[in-house]
Design an enzyme around this catalytic site. Structure first.
Site, short mmCIF file in Angstrom:
data_model
loop_
_atom_site.label_atom_id
_atom_site.label_comp_id
_atom_site.label_asym_id
_atom_site.label_seq_id
_atom_site.Cartn_x
_atom_site.Cartn_y
_atom_site.Cartn_z
N GLY C 149 38.57 45.53 11.94
CA GLY C 149 38.16 46.90 12.46
C GLY C 149 37.54 46.46 13.87
O GLY C 149 36.97 45.68 14.46
N CYS C 150 37.39 47.84 14.42
CA CYS C 150 36.85 47.66 16.05
C CYS C 150 35.38 47.40 16.02
O CYS C 150 35.25 46.48 16.77
CB CYS C 150 37.11 49.29 16.63
SG CYS C 150 36.40 50.60 15.80
N TYR C 151 34.60 47.88 14.96
CA TYR C 151 33.17 47.60 15.16
C TYR C 151 32.96 46.27 14.76
O TYR C 151 32.25 45.57 15.47
CB TYR C 151 32.46 48.65 14.24
CG TYR C 151 32.21 50.18 14.95
CD1 TYR C 151 31.56 50.21 16.00
CD2 TYR C 151 32.66 51.00 13.96
CE1 TYR C 151 31.28 51.49 16.39
CE2 TYR C 151 32.24 52.38 14.62
CZ TYR C 151 31.59 52.44 15.69
OH TYR C 151 31.37 53.89 16.23
#
Lengths: 351, 351, 351, 351
Positions: C149-151
């Protein structure tokens, strides 16, 4: 106290009416309708109104609303205002329609641009186009006020002082307008999501925006021209900002007419003398939309381009206030004989 | 009418004081100073104030200003307030200092963080930290009000209800704050130009921001802790927006203490009961800075993260209003026995 | 040439894959699927790709796509990847899943956070978590790459060098993350329209964001801790910008451990030595998301706050590139033995 | 390899040259000058270039730079290019001037609009106006390329196909242009700080912008008109965005000429046939500046407004790429006989 109801209270113009009317000292809000949020306390929909209004949204019950209110504000998509307006007229209530249904005086023009049949053409004749700086006296006596569109407000304020003066070709105006995204309303539309609007500028509805005939109608009237002979170009653009309209207007001077910028500016200053919401800027000062943010004020800058024989005018307003809800309240103030600035005096928020 | 003067009236906090005070029904503006724009009509500097104020900027003449005004608002860079405060005290005028010089009660702490010598440490003892929701009674009796910083306002409103309750480690708070660019003032600074701020997020002054000791001082006082034993981390971030602060606060629950979210929320609701500017959101509703845009209102959301043993609180304010000029007027209202909301009742502008 | 297909090519991560892969010298795009835009030429959907790609969107035909391609990129909502992954494995094709379905190694954790049953838990064991800087060797041998995921990408890059070093409480991290609105995808969602996001900051999904368990899983692994004993707080915030994530990480130093900032920085520089996409900033320099705009580069700043006993780290990435599509291509490069930077070398766009 | 130097490498156009040239496979950067940042490693000034370039900024030593480089890019304020151009010519080096000093062929016109004396009028005759789509053959043979301004690039691409076709009044064009703030450069100017530009739109330099004569010169040439008889109105507007220009052009059709929109569109498609950077949109599709973000591509939309007898054209470019640095590289490619798209092929970044 004036009892006011807002039909369509949870769109952006509705919300702006609620914000302004809750602080209007002569108004009591008696009804807020919303199809989508019926029965919800208003601050659940708009938390910035927490503690400011304790009404819940209600369904759109024409009878009940028009019984209860002295004035009804309609903030509905086009095509939906007719039954409300008819009922208000029948009961002797004042109505300010922020939608498009009563702005065009000729049903045929409405039908040509909106592609729907007008269901009460007989009411068009008595609707007054509610631009107070141009039609204050008619508004005072009106039962139906058709609140102008946001773009026409900025456009007409830009050129009204020039119309019928023998200076410009009123029929050949070019209006290049720039609007914040709130003008498109609170709609879950893919073209409106942040990734599509931010850091982005585009024209849209070129040569076919529905505010075009509204501008032509009013310019023709002021200039004493045949409305069917108007050839005004109006091009709207979407800006990466929430609020604000800037209209940039190009007017060709007539043959042999070459006024100085100061002569034209004086004309504007005389025309708008005493107007509390209109501010004419000095030469070289060009309005910024942010000056009007959240306020009912309009700022007009202009110059004469001698080299090309054109007058260039730019006008900045907040599309949701002077371009919609603030102007609607200004109209209400006139309808009820209140000082015209009541409840909408405040300056814009800057920065 | 209260005669008010603003010293430093052309910065952003000064301009916000002018905007709000021109609409305050109990206030007459009698002086606006500006070194840069002396002798210019105020609307030349800020055209959004056209028609709202007809004063010109004047030079910073302490004698004249303090003679004329009943209350003086100081909106100056740190280090410059002392002579103004001293003169106001001498003449028995009220003074609200929006700068940092009188917020820290111990001169040594001020000097440690600001790297300048405090020139009137003897006045610190009687300055009251002007966060009305926490210090209303002291403010009523004050001569000098030290208006809190924007970040401390959001941070302290976030945690005040928890302090001294035996629930959290007040000394170990972590505050991650996000501010709009107007917090840096109206300065021609390369790091503030549009191309550098837009579409960009960064932390800055990490572990050394000057609002850190202010937060620690007030938390320690409320929690009954030694101010020298505080270890609060405060990290400011610059947002690509003009106004607004969101403070996100992380508080470790003490060993063995596990309140429910609703118990904590009830604590907040009791603590802030009757406060006109404080709004506690329901579970799962998280404040948005836009709700407070242009207003003095604060919105607080919170939850208990049972899995980690932490309370998470976020508070949204407008940094220029509740974080500066609005709060200064709230303090003035208290100083002069007016209803505390006078002139600052309005809701935020949304959208 | 590697024949690549993109399943879900008209969302924002899909579009970013198309943009980057059309310029990748070792890749030929052989299939772009889209349920919504099937049969439309791709540049009709995304005009910025005019002249860059001449494929039309096709329906999601698993057989056809997995027959034609050597590698399949899945850019689908969670829950939809399983049949694609299974078919790729069956046919011996490489698959890079940009969705969430194969990131969590334990189906039970997936089901707890995503509230759906995992339909192929037997495949989880061989999926590799595709964060190249941490798992390059496993990726080389993988058939299934679960793109992070980006986070989590920003969060894990922030703390990986500290994990298992005896310096910090890895189980007690606090991660306060700020993301641009493109992270929510190209969806006609009311909460994403411009008027709601612009000039606005808020936290969302506090204490329940689905990237939380992904972060805990990987930190636990690197730190040698029990994944069920992790208590990492992760709070996402929505920024008024299109692209970019800034993760601000707070790590408590263990009792008695007090490294200097330079010691910690050296640790990071050694850990990431030779990494082409990771840039460790000097003391006092804090990353800006704009530096990474449109690029696969990550920027890490850090300091030790001796006063509180904490390390503070901020990491900036572009959520759609290093946080999604760029990293997916980095993984593809590894899978096919290409130089890891191929096609994704470019710097960010600034300003 | 072409050895290239950039004079004025730390402004925004300089930085964009560095970004693009570091990825140009036929170019070696041999010199970056900066008065302000001399001796600093370039990535210290622009961290997004970390790992991309290892040059330090150097002082502006004309001899050294012109000895070392095969081509010199000048990104200087107007009035400073002459000595550089003269020395390049003397030494037989190619020079691409991104400033204004060599765009106007008549020194008198330059002096009238720029209010400075031109110091090398004898060199004007051989400078070629570097708009490749219009002047490719002259550029091939040039020693001095005067890179067009950002506004003229968008404006001229909009109208070039119409000029000299007997369709429109070329001398009476109205161009309403909208630009991102990066067009004003990287300058610590109060009017450019975030609080002044964000959520704000204004016109500026109305009727006196220096790009006006440049547009008139080139339109006159293409249309075969007397340059002194041109009366083109050009109005620039500042947008709340970083990059991008949208030019909206209004062209009056000549008496009795009424082409259909498709006839005009065909004219454009023929005129720009084979041009890799020019994209003509279908009827009803209007260009968005974001499509060109970070790229050298231009998007042109148009229609015929039969009602008013006007053609309306909008063209979107990135002001820093096709409007400055990308076009400069396109010119360099032509000068050195490289494929014209080398190093600038990439699509824009969207969203």
């Amino acid at each position: 106290m004036i009892r006011a109801a807002i039909v369509g209270a949870t769109g952006y113009t509705g919300a702006e009416l609620v914000r302004l009317l809750t602080r209007h000292r002569e108004v009591e809000l008696v009804g807020l309708t919303s199809r989508q949020y019926a029965d919800q306390p208003y601050p659940n929909v708009y938390p910035h109104m927490s503690g400011q209004v304790d009404l819940a949204c209600q369904t759109q019950d024409i009878d009940n609303i028009t019984d209860t209110a002295d004035v009804v504000f309609l903030a509905l998509p086009h095509g939906l205002s007719v039954p409300w307006v008819a009922e208000c007229v029948r009961k002797g209530k004042k109505v300010v329609d922020l939608g498009a249904d009563f702005r065009l005086r000729r049903a045929a023009v409405y039908e040509q641009w909106y592609h729907v049949t007008h269901e009460a053409p007989e009411l068009l004749a008595e609707a007054v186009y509610g631009l107070p700086e141009l039609k204050r006296e008619q508004i005072q006596k009106a039962r139906i006020v058709a609140n102008p569109g946001c773009y026409p407000t900025a456009s007409l304020l830009s050129v009204a002082p020039l119309c019928g003066q023998g200076l410009i070709r009123e029929d050949r105006l070019i209006i290049d307008a720039k609007s914040g995204a709130s003008g498109a309303g609170r709609n879950a539309n893919l073209a409106l999501i942040y990734g599509e609007v931010n850091e982005n500028v585009k024209a849209y509805n070129v040569a076919k925006h529905r505010h075009n005939p509204e501008i032509e109608q009013e310019v023709a009237e002021r200039a004493g021209l045949d409305p069917d002979a108007m050839a005004i170009t109006f091009t709207p653009h979407l800006m990466p900002m929430t609020r604000g309209i800037l209209a940039t207007v190009y007017a060709d001077l007539k043959e042999g007419v070459r006024p100085s910028a100061e002569e034209v500016r004086d004309l504007y200053r005389q025309f708008y003398a005493g107007e509390p919401f209109i501010h004419i800027m000095d030469e070289g000062v060009w309005p910024q939309t942010k000056w009007s943010y959240g306020s009912n004020h309009a700022f007009i800058g202009l110059t004469v381009e001698a080299r090309t024989g054109r007058i260039i005018i730019t006008t900045a307003i907040d599309n949701l206030v002077k371009g919609a809800s603030g102007q609607a309240i200004q109209n209400m103030n006139i309808l009820f004989g209140l000082p015209e600035t009541t409840g909408i005096e405040a300056a814009g928020i800057y920065p």
